[in-house]
Design a protein around this motif. Structure first.
Motif, PDB file in Angstrom:
ATOM      1  N   LEU A   1      48.938  -3.723  76.055  1.00  0.00           N
ATOM      2  CA  LEU A   1      49.846  -2.574  76.036  1.00  0.00           C
ATOM      3  C   LEU A   1      49.347  -1.490  75.090  1.00  0.00           C
ATOM      4  CD1 LEU A   1      53.188  -4.583  75.871  1.00  0.00           C
ATOM      5  CD2 LEU A   1      52.080  -3.621  77.906  1.00  0.00           C
ATOM      6  N   ILE A   2      49.789  -0.265  75.356  1.00  0.00           N
ATOM      7  CA  ILE A   2      49.461   0.884  74.520  1.00  0.00           C
ATOM      8  C   ILE A   2      50.757   1.644  74.248  1.00  0.00           C
ATOM      9  CG2 ILE A   2      48.909   2.343  76.531  1.00  0.00           C
ATOM     10  CD1 ILE A   2      46.661   3.610  74.837  1.00  0.00           C
ATOM     11  N   PRO A   3      50.981   2.111  72.991  1.00  0.00           N
ATOM     12  CA  PRO A   3      52.199   2.878  72.707  1.00  0.00           C
ATOM     13  C   PRO A   3      52.144   4.253  73.370  1.00  0.00           C
ATOM     14  CG  PRO A   3      50.828   2.740  70.737  1.00  0.00           C
ATOM     15  CD  PRO A   3      50.166   1.917  71.794  1.00  0.00           C
ATOM     16  N   ALA A   4      53.288   4.669  73.888  1.00  0.00           N
ATOM     17  CA  ALA A   4      53.417   5.973  74.536  1.00  0.00           C
ATOM     18  C   ALA A   4      54.616   6.704  73.930  1.00  0.00           C
ATOM     19  CB  ALA A   4      53.601   5.803  76.037  1.00  0.00           C
TER      20      ALA A   4
ATOM     21  N   MET B   1      53.170   0.953  77.472  1.00  0.00           N
ATOM     22  CA  MET B   1      52.635   1.058  78.825  1.00  0.00           C
ATOM     23  C   MET B   1      51.459   0.098  78.975  1.00  0.00           C
ATOM     24  SD  MET B   1      52.612   5.190  79.421  1.00  0.00           S
ATOM     25  CE  MET B   1      53.002   5.317  81.163  1.00  0.00           C
ATOM     26  N   SER B   2      51.344  -0.471  80.150  1.00  0.00           N
ATOM     27  CA  SER B   2      50.164  -1.245  80.527  1.00  0.00           C
ATOM     28  C   SER B   2      49.254  -0.308  81.326  1.00  0.00           C
ATOM     29  CB  SER B   2      50.569  -2.433  81.388  1.00  0.00           C
ATOM     30  OG  SER B   2      51.136  -1.968  82.612  1.00  0.00           O
ATOM     31  N   ALA B   3      48.057  -0.759  81.665  1.00  0.00           N
ATOM     32  CA  ALA B   3      47.161   0.060  82.484  1.00  0.00           C
ATOM     33  C   ALA B   3      47.811   0.390  83.827  1.00  0.00           C
ATOM     34  CB  ALA B   3      45.831  -0.664  82.684  1.00  0.00           C
ATOM     35  N   GLU B   4      48.534  -0.569  84.390  1.00  0.00           N
ATOM     36  CA  GLU B   4      49.210  -0.334  85.675  1.00  0.00           C
ATOM     37  C   GLU B   4      50.340   0.683  85.512  1.00  0.00           C
ATOM     38  OE1 GLU B   4      50.187  -0.452  89.692  1.00  0.00           O
ATOM     39  OE2 GLU B   4      48.382  -1.157  88.677  1.00  0.00           O
ATOM     40  N   ALA B   5      51.080   0.626  84.406  1.00  0.00           N
ATOM     41  CA  ALA B   5      52.145   1.605  84.157  1.00  0.00           C
ATOM     42  C   ALA B   5      51.556   3.008  84.014  1.00  0.00           C
ATOM     43  CB  ALA B   5      52.945   1.229  82.909  1.00  0.00           C
ATOM     44  N   VAL B   6      50.413   3.113  83.352  1.00  0.00           N
ATOM     45  CA  VAL B   6      49.716   4.400  83.234  1.00  0.00           C
ATOM     46  C   VAL B   6      49.358   4.913  84.626  1.00  0.00           C
ATOM     47  CG1 VAL B   6      47.579   5.508  82.449  1.00  0.00           C
ATOM     48  CG2 VAL B   6      48.833   3.995  80.901  1.00  0.00           C
TER      49      VAL B   6
ATOM     50  N   LEU C   1      50.861   8.362  86.460  1.00  0.00           N
ATOM     51  CA  LEU C   1      49.995   9.458  86.896  1.00  0.00           C
ATOM     52  C   LEU C   1      50.070   9.673  88.411  1.00  0.00           C
ATOM     53  CD1 LEU C   1      46.935   8.770  84.595  1.00  0.00           C
ATOM     54  CD2 LEU C   1      48.582  10.660  84.411  1.00  0.00           C
ATOM     55  N   ALA C   2      50.268   8.614  89.161  1.00  0.00           N
ATOM     56  CA  ALA C   2      50.335   8.727  90.626  1.00  0.00           C
ATOM     57  C   ALA C   2      51.648   9.327  91.103  1.00  0.00           C
ATOM     58  CB  ALA C   2      50.123   7.355  91.266  1.00  0.00           C
ATOM     59  N   THR C   3      52.751   9.013  90.403  1.00  0.00           N
ATOM     60  CA  THR C   3      54.077   9.419  90.887  1.00  0.00           C
ATOM     61  C   THR C   3      54.694  10.593  90.131  1.00  0.00           C
ATOM     62  OG1 THR C   3      55.286   7.925  89.405  1.00  0.00           O
ATOM     63  CG2 THR C   3      54.571   7.033  91.553  1.00  0.00           C
ATOM     64  N   GLY C   4      54.273  10.819  88.880  1.00  0.00           N
ATOM     65  CA  GLY C   4      54.911  11.839  88.052  1.00  0.00           C
ATOM     66  C   GLY C   4      56.216  11.370  87.437  1.00  0.00           C
ATOM     67  N   ARG C   5      56.638  10.159  87.754  1.00  0.00           N
ATOM     68  CA  ARG C   5      57.819   9.525  87.144  1.00  0.00           C
ATOM     69  C   ARG C   5      57.311   8.548  86.098  1.00  0.00           C
ATOM     70  NH1 ARG C   5      62.390   8.527  90.344  1.00  0.00           N
ATOM     71  NH2 ARG C   5      63.240   7.720  88.417  1.00  0.00           N
ATOM     72  N   VAL C   6      57.778   8.700  84.855  1.00  0.00           N
ATOM     73  CA  VAL C   6      57.240   7.882  83.771  1.00  0.00           C
ATOM     74  C   VAL C   6      57.649   6.420  83.958  1.00  0.00           C
ATOM     75  CG1 VAL C   6      57.101   7.554  81.288  1.00  0.00           C
ATOM     76  CG2 VAL C   6      57.214   9.865  82.233  1.00  0.00           C
ATOM     77  N   THR C   7      56.648   5.564  83.927  1.00  0.00           N
ATOM     78  CA  THR C   7      56.828   4.126  84.095  1.00  0.00           C
ATOM     79  C   THR C   7      56.305   3.420  82.853  1.00  0.00           C
ATOM     80  OG1 THR C   7      56.516   4.319  86.480  1.00  0.00           O
ATOM     81  CG2 THR C   7      56.253   2.134  85.529  1.00  0.00           C
ATOM     82  N   TYR C   8      57.141   2.594  82.259  1.00  0.00           N
ATOM     83  CA  TYR C   8      56.772   1.826  81.070  1.00  0.00           C
ATOM     84  C   TYR C   8      56.694   0.347  81.435  1.00  0.00           C
ATOM     85  CZ  TYR C   8      58.272   6.050  78.591  1.00  0.00           C
ATOM     86  OH  TYR C   8      58.421   7.346  78.144  1.00  0.00           O
TER      87      TYR C   8
ATOM     88  N   TRP D   1      59.240  -0.652  84.193  1.00  0.00           N
ATOM     89  CA  TRP D   1      60.500   0.043  83.951  1.00  0.00           C
ATOM     90  C   TRP D   1      60.268   1.520  84.234  1.00  0.00           C
ATOM     91  CZ3 TRP D   1      61.342   1.430  78.202  1.00  0.00           C
ATOM     92  CH2 TRP D   1      62.445   2.257  78.045  1.00  0.00           C
ATOM     93  N   VAL D   2      60.757   1.984  85.368  1.00  0.00           N
ATOM     94  CA  VAL D   2      60.686   3.396  85.696  1.00  0.00           C
ATOM     95  C   VAL D   2      61.881   4.044  85.011  1.00  0.00           C
ATOM     96  CG1 VAL D   2      60.658   5.138  87.519  1.00  0.00           C
ATOM     97  CG2 VAL D   2      59.589   2.899  87.908  1.00  0.00           C
ATOM     98  N   LYS D   3      61.604   4.866  84.007  1.00  0.00           N
ATOM     99  CA  LYS D   3      62.677   5.457  83.206  1.00  0.00           C
ATOM    100  C   LYS D   3      63.637   6.212  84.112  1.00  0.00           C
ATOM    101  CE  LYS D   3      64.581   6.730  79.287  1.00  0.00           C
ATOM    102  NZ  LYS D   3      65.550   5.873  78.700  1.00  0.00           N
ATOM    103  N   GLY D   4      64.903   5.854  84.035  1.00  0.00           N
ATOM    104  CA  GLY D   4      65.954   6.517  84.797  1.00  0.00           C
ATOM    105  C   GLY D   4      66.258   5.893  86.137  1.00  0.00           C
TER     106      GLY D   4
END
Length: 119
Positions: free
Chosen positions: A15-18, A34-39, A43-50, A59-62
């Protein structure tokens, strides 16, 4: 040069802190992992995923609360071990229903709450 999430420096858990920062005000709203997959998903969707450490799941925020984070800018720090996500936040960012998770200050040795939950 194209970006590859594998070039980031992740901790032993992968994991990496975001840090999420409001694009309009510059306020720091929250920090999550975030994991590499969350990153990649972010980037692919524009919806922040943690990556939720407690649920061990993405966890897609919201997604359930409606308090969505829309990605405006994605930055990598100089050591490649921390991310800064500039976002448009809908509703509160904090699970306590406050705009920011950073609502407690320490002043003259005392804890002071700087904001109330949103209604």
């Amino acid at each position: 040069m194209s970006f590859d999430p594998a070039t980031l420096v992740y901790n032993e858990a992968g994991l990496i802190p975001a840090i999420a920062q409001d694009a309009e005000t510059g306020d720091v709203l929250m920090m999550a992992w975030m994991s590499a997959e969350a990153v990649s998903r972010t980037l692919a969707t524009g919806r922040v995923t943690y990556w939720s450490r407690s649920r061990q799941a993405f966890w897609v925020k919201g997604e359930s609360s409606g308090h969505v984070q829309e990605l405006v800018d994605f930055r990598v720090d100089c050591d490649r071990d921390c991310l800064l996500l500039t976002i448009r936040q809908t509703g509160p960012a904090c699970h306590t229903n406050r705009r920011s998770c950073f609502y407690t200050a320490v002043r003259d040795g005392d804890e002071v709450e700087l904001m109330l939950p949103m209604t």
